[in-house]
Scaffold this active site. Structure first.
Site, mmCIF file in Angstrom:
data_model
loop_
_atom_site.group_PDB
_atom_site.id
_atom_site.type_symbol
_atom_site.label_atom_id
_atom_site.label_comp_id
_atom_site.label_asym_id
_atom_site.label_seq_id
_atom_site.Cartn_x
_atom_site.Cartn_y
_atom_site.Cartn_z
ATOM 1 N N GLU A 1 0.824 -1.206 0.000
ATOM 2 C CA GLU A 1 0.000 0.000 0.000
ATOM 3 C C GLU A 1 0.864 1.264 0.000
ATOM 4 O O GLU A 1 0.453 2.305 -0.509
ATOM 5 C CB GLU A 1 -0.903 -0.025 1.245
ATOM 6 C CG GLU A 1 -2.179 0.760 1.120
ATOM 7 C CD GLU A 1 -3.232 0.334 2.143
ATOM 8 O OE1 GLU A 1 -3.971 -0.637 1.866
ATOM 9 O OE2 GLU A 1 -3.322 0.940 3.216
ATOM 10 N N HIS B 1 7.487 -26.960 -0.383
ATOM 11 C CA HIS B 1 6.830 -28.071 -1.063
ATOM 12 C C HIS B 1 5.650 -27.588 -1.894
ATOM 13 O O HIS B 1 4.749 -28.358 -2.222
ATOM 14 C CB HIS B 1 6.402 -29.114 -0.039
ATOM 15 C CG HIS B 1 7.567 -29.744 0.665
ATOM 16 N ND1 HIS B 1 7.984 -31.027 0.420
ATOM 17 C CD2 HIS B 1 8.432 -29.238 1.576
ATOM 18 C CE1 HIS B 1 9.048 -31.297 1.166
ATOM 19 N NE2 HIS B 1 9.340 -30.228 1.877
ATOM 20 N N LYS C 1 -14.431 0.940 -4.303
ATOM 21 C CA LYS C 1 -15.497 1.348 -3.382
ATOM 22 C C LYS C 1 -16.567 2.154 -4.102
ATOM 23 O O LYS C 1 -17.763 1.958 -3.878
ATOM 24 C CB LYS C 1 -14.910 2.192 -2.241
ATOM 25 C CG LYS C 1 -14.051 1.405 -1.267
ATOM 26 C CD LYS C 1 -13.619 2.294 -0.097
ATOM 27 C CE LYS C 1 -12.597 1.596 0.775
ATOM 28 N NZ LYS C 1 -12.049 2.490 1.805
#
Lengths: 433, 433
Positions: free
Chosen positions: A274, A295, A409
């Protein structure tokens, strides 16, 4: 005690010094958000005492579960600390069990959370600067209704604490009206830098951990990282990662060998992603937990696209003792490990992996931590915060804004019919046709 | 029912058909590891019945916790399925609680696991083709000692089941000697493609979930993905992601909006990272859980380096019901959501984010799933496996090997003093000086 082994070139150390001076001189972009730099040394005892007092009061009251409502920076710091400090299977709690809410919009998650808390004595910490962020606000409506239904309004008010703005916003207004106790999120501290404010301190204290030690660790790192010195670990890390980025290493993987640090990786991803991911630039932050992910992601890291580097958090001492048992038959051929500590094997895996990845073209640096406890976590939090400020200035971006977070948003509000978004809603409907 | 909306160009669809023909014709690299292609349709009822019989027997015996020991492909499939199907807070179990071991070398984790199981009735599933992989073999030594100490050798043997090679290896030998019941990992199925063998089926059955429905879902997808048709979803996904990779999108982010799919992302990362990350090539696989990570990785995805694309797993129906309560005061301004389902908000966040990321230069495609249940999970597992085979052949690598996984192990063995590694140990000591 935390140490680092990054070895940037002289050129990048110089660049880091320049960024360091901008940060320390408080004259760079976003310099109205530098409050985090002084939190370790300047947090008044009254705030710490206040957090501990709530923890004591609720414990004495018999509270069994504290629901912590928050998202992003109001979630990840406490989550990282509690995951690091707690028993893997929830045993031997020092304080009150903490569960999180309002960090997603999952209907199942919140319904199941209500299942879980319905028979238990509950308290709530709601964390939001504005009180209007969708996820925590929706969750708080639901949890508030539950708690008020269970205890009545007056008792519920003694079981709800808000961490919010000092004067403004929906949550502050509601708190004043309902008589909730409040803690302040300082104006000059952004969400992803807020773990050492009550945003992190209160949940950590309620869970029974030592927030004074956390702040002491952070204060120790604050002093170390304030030195204008080529051994300053924040400076070295910032210099090294920018040098790697400029050489084409566009993905940084934060590596740990202790499963308890999984969420520390998530906190770190927010901090760096961010702060730096803007203007078409920035290192893509990823995290893995080895040996588990050797793995799974191990093959890619060893031999995939050569655009990776690693930063390893290396923990020197495990908190428990367990050794490999001997087997006279030795069918699995592992008797060369008999009597050895698992953590010794883990550390040899770490060294072996470091060399193998280096050989494979994945440079890696190390942050060494003595053990996982409050003091060392405080050091780690502050080290990465300070380095992030320097690093983002080196990259040439504002470390303290997040302009891209609003884009989704606006669309979401339009789709949900929020008043004022009618034109945008029509445009989206058109586009989706 | 699973659907996809990827829209690759004609050119890449043609390339995908070519790779599809190589895979279906079983003439490509690694074609001795194609057993997974027939598992859904060809798994004999006896294997399914055998898994369910163990589950029933242990339930009747009062087993409270089953410790599943495995790493990589012997861990992630069952972990992904159980995380997806289980209650977020461990309530309302349908079968026996499953905990995992041997997927790391953490001393604390395994010591705390012993704390957790010590007062409980325990059974063990140990999963390893060879029986000599360090992590599960070390964990099995510890857990075996615990269980034998608790119940004596004979009773312990009835509480331990091994999933291993049909004839060879340390775990098979030990099982024969101790009288453990065993299930077979087929020779032609690699670890990351093994979730539909007893590697995944047995733990999922023991946890009380419907493995017949899981296989039915997989068989349905097996039929769909066997069609040489431009609507084949595996083909479309493989084509789209290779086209994006060739255009410079080097990081793929698997996105989900349901926290229960977090470990599905981990399973997917192994499948693609290990199959494709070789010869200096391959898409770097990352995963996020939205909306949580929109408040951490969201900024980077919206505005950071433009080297990303997203694949969204979109779940149409939530398993629970919860609506946003109305608040007459409406201080948080969210009454436009009153009475709406949380999952409706979640889905609008999804659509809003899809458009915002598209606008930000992050192409995204979607895999739509009706709901999270065994049938749909079976479809998802097989879809991604089939697409992976096609995709890796398009990339020009062998999807079924993992040569890079050995590099760290050799160093680790040398550092741990394994017999036969003396020369390498000396070289490493020299290098570390």
């Amino acid at each position: 005690m935390v140490n680092v082994n990054f070895k940037p070139s002289k050129e990048y150390v110089e660049k880091a010094f320049a960024a360091f001076d901008v940060l320390e001189g408080r004259k760079g972009r976003g310099n109205d958000f530098l409050g985090w730099m002084d939190l370790p040394s300047d947090t008044p005892a009254s705030i710490v005492d206040g957090c501990c007092a709530i923890a004591d009061e609720w414990r004495q009251k018999g509270v069994e579960v504290a629901v912590v409502i928050g998202i992003g920076g109001s979630y990840l710091g406490a989550k990282a600390a509690l995951a690091a400090l707690s028993h893997s299977f929830g045993m031997e709690r020092r304080g009150i069990e903490v569960v999180f809410a309002g960090f997603n919009l999952s209907e199942e998650y919140h319904a199941e959370l209500l299942d879980y808390i319905s028979g238990k004595s509950v308290a709530v910490i709601v964390i939001s600067k504005s009180g209007t962020t969708t996820e925590p606000a929706v969750a708080f409506r639901i949890i508030k209704e539950h708690v008020e239904g269970k205890y009545g309004k007056a008792e519920a008010a003694s079981r709800i604490v808000a961490v919010t703005d000092k004067a403004r916003g929906a949550l502050k207004s509601l708190s004043d009206q309902e008589g909730y106790r409040t803690f302040v999120i300082p104006d000059d501290v952004g969400g992803r830098f807020s773990v050492l404010t009550p945003v992190g301190l209160l949940p950590i204290a309620v869970a029974g951990y030592d927030i004074r030690a956390l702040l002491r660790g952070a204060a120790s790192m604050q002093r170390i990282c304030a030195e204008r010195d080529a051994r300053n670990p924040a400076l070295l890390y910032a210099a090294a990662r920018n040098e790697l980025y400029d050489s084409g290493k566009k993905v940084e993987i934060l590596v740990s060998y202790n499963p308890k640090l999984q969420y520390f990786g998530e906190w770190w991803k927010q901090l760096y992603g961010e702060s730096e991911g803007k203007e078409g630039r920035g290192i893509f932050p990823a995290s893995v937990n080895f040996t588990t992910d050797l793995h799974s992601m191990g093959q890619y890291i060893q031999e995939g696209e050569r655009m990776l580097f690693e930063t390893v958090i290396s923990v020197e001492h495990a908190g428990r003792e367990l050794t490999v048992c001997d087997d006279p038959q030795n069918l699995d051929g592992l008797n060369f490990l008999s009597g050895k500590h698992l953590e010794h094997c883990n550390r040899m895996a770490e060294t072996g992996t470091r060399l193998a990845h280096e050989d494979g073209g994945v440079p890696n640096g190390r942050v060494t931590v003595e053990r996982i406890d409050e003091f060392n976590l405080g050091e780690l939090f502050f080290l990465f915060e300070k380095a992030c400020g320097i690093s983002a200035y080196m990259l040439g971006v504002n470390p303290f804004d997040q302009p891209g977070v609003e884009a989704y948003k606006k669309n979401m509000f339009a789709l949900l019919g929020k008043p004022g978004y009618e034109a945008q809603a029509e445009a989206i409907r058109e586009r989706l046709r």
